[in-house]
Design an enzyme around this catalytic site. Structure first.
Site, PDB file in Angstrom:
ATOM      1  N   ALA A 281       0.813  -1.217   0.000  1.00  0.00           N
ATOM      2  CA  ALA A 281       0.000   0.000   0.000  1.00  0.00           C
ATOM      3  C   ALA A 281       0.844   1.263   0.000  1.00  0.00           C
ATOM      4  CB  ALA A 281      -0.938  -0.006   1.204  1.00  0.00           C
ATOM      5  N   CYS A 341      -5.647   2.050  14.954  1.00  0.00           N
ATOM      6  CA  CYS A 341      -6.047   1.124  16.022  1.00  0.00           C
ATOM      7  C   CYS A 341      -4.923   0.919  17.035  1.00  0.00           C
ATOM      8  CB  CYS A 341      -6.485  -0.215  15.433  1.00  0.00           C
ATOM      9  SG  CYS A 341      -5.199  -1.079  14.503  1.00  0.00           S
TER      10      CYS A 341
END
Length: 397
Positions: A281, A341
């Site tokens: 990514a 997170c």
């Protein structure tokens, strides 16, 4: 030996008084304990007292863990079957109030439900349980029985392969603790249908903590070209497609998870809108920027970048980098949905990294929604550690 009623086997003394402002943090670290009156073994119930001898509460002890005691109660309360059942029932009552139109949710969120070290997720007619502390692990068979009786669910899968168990001196294991059946379960989130792999999927098989954020983000995707980065099995993008997105492009490093993402698109009859590519990514974001690609909505949901306090600086650099590219890929007046997170990353620091990214991209941002973990992951006020997920919905000008 596990029984239906626990009696404290020792009395442990704190080296200094805890706060006098009422019930507090559920963990007592090794460095905060002094004298031990008795010979407790891992998993035993112990009384914790102040240096003056006043009872602080009762908790589960583990001499192998840095977290030496995990409090169950701050009073002189018997820890018996009634105690455990009432804590389970309290968790159930909360979920009945807050979980709407979904068959997958967190039933017990450890410290957030005052059951430290116990995680239980419900996937339709299957429960997946994790016992992440020695005390909970020693009582797992009884907990499974009580969970089955209180919920009516007779199939419980034990997902005790979290690496954190090794810090407790516990082995890694997984398998059915009650009942048996398939290890793939279909769940519903509103209109969306997904498959959960309870044996091999991340966490206990699914990211229940992002459930409400997926629906919130989908509200901005009608008629949009959407880029979903770190898409995993495609949940954010599937919700977007069902909400009317014109196209969804999903990127993830794992081809295995993309197989399931494509299955999800097919199952939800949105395969014409969704396409997925396996890639790194970080590199692909830069490639897309250089190619002049632009999207109406960009969604960033990376794995935790900071798994320790020492990793925070590097993690913030990583968050700034992906958000910089995400902002550059967003059309004017488009939307960026970005998450972290990592519980070691504060909301303030995460927001700061996004703002720095916008500065470097020479774009202005408007904060539309500041969100967190779904309500079935309750945050205990005395424990900042129970608040970990950050999700921002921003308009990029």
């Amino acid at each position: 030996m596990t029984t239906h009623s626990d009696m404290p086997t020792a009395r442990v003394t704190l080296t200094q008084p805890r706060g006098s402002d009422g019930p507090g943090h559920l963990w007592v670290y090794a460095g905060h304990l002094g004298n031990i009156d008795g010979q407790p073994v891992a998993g035993d119930l112990v009384d914790v007292v102040t240096p003056a001898g006043r009872l602080c509460g009762r908790g589960l002890y583990n001499p192998e863990s840095k977290i030496r005691v995990r409090f169950l109660t701050f009073g002189d309360v018997p820890i018996n079957e009634q105690f455990w059942r009432e804590r389970i029932r309290q968790a159930l009552r909360l979920r009945k109030r807050i979980v709407k139109d979904a068959t997958a949710y967190r039933l017990i969120h450890g410290e957030g439900d005052r059951l430290p070290g116990l995680i239980v997720d419900r996937y339709d007619q299957v429960l997946v349980m994790q016992t992440l502390s020695f005390g909970m692990d020693r009582r797992k068979d009884l907990l499974a029985e009580w969970l089955a009786e209180e919920t009516g669910v007779q199939t419980i899968y034990l997902r005790n392969d979290a690496k954190s168990r090794t810090l407790e001196g516990l082995p890694l294991e997984r398998g059915f603790i009650k009942g048996a059946g398939a290890t793939t379960v279909e769940i519903a989130e509103g209109r969306a249908r997904f498959l959960v792999d309870i044996e091999r999927g991340q966490k206990t098989g699914w990211f229940c903590d992002q459930r409400e954020n997926r629906r919130a983000a989908a509200a901005y995707t009608g008629g949009a070209d959407v880029l979903e980065v770190f898409c995993h099995t495609g949940a954010f993008g599937i919700h977007a497609a069902l909400a009317g997105a014109k196209s969804v492009e999903g990127l993830d490093v794992s081809e295995e998870t993309l197989v399931l993402a494509r299955e999800h698109a097919k199952r939800n009859k949105v395969e014409a809108q969704c396409r997925y590519r396996a890639c790194d990514a970080f590199n692909e974001l830069r490639t897309l920027v250089k190619a002049g690609k632009r999207y109406d909505v960009v969604m960033l949901d990376p794995p935790a970048f900071a798994r320790s306090q020492q990793a925070v600086r590097k993690a913030l650099s990583g968050y700034k980098d992906i958000n910089l590219q995400g902002i550059r890929l967003t059309k004017p007046e488009g939307f960026l949905v970005t998450s972290s997170c990592s519980h070691h990353i504060s909301e303030e620091d995460f927001w700061g990294s996004v703002r720095l990214a916008a500065r470097d991209a020479k774009r202005e941002l408007r904060l539309i929604e500041q969100r967190g973990q779904s309500g079935d992951h309750p945050i205990l006020a005395s424990m900042p550690e129970t608040r970990y997920l950050k999700c921002l919905i921003l308009q990029v000008l």
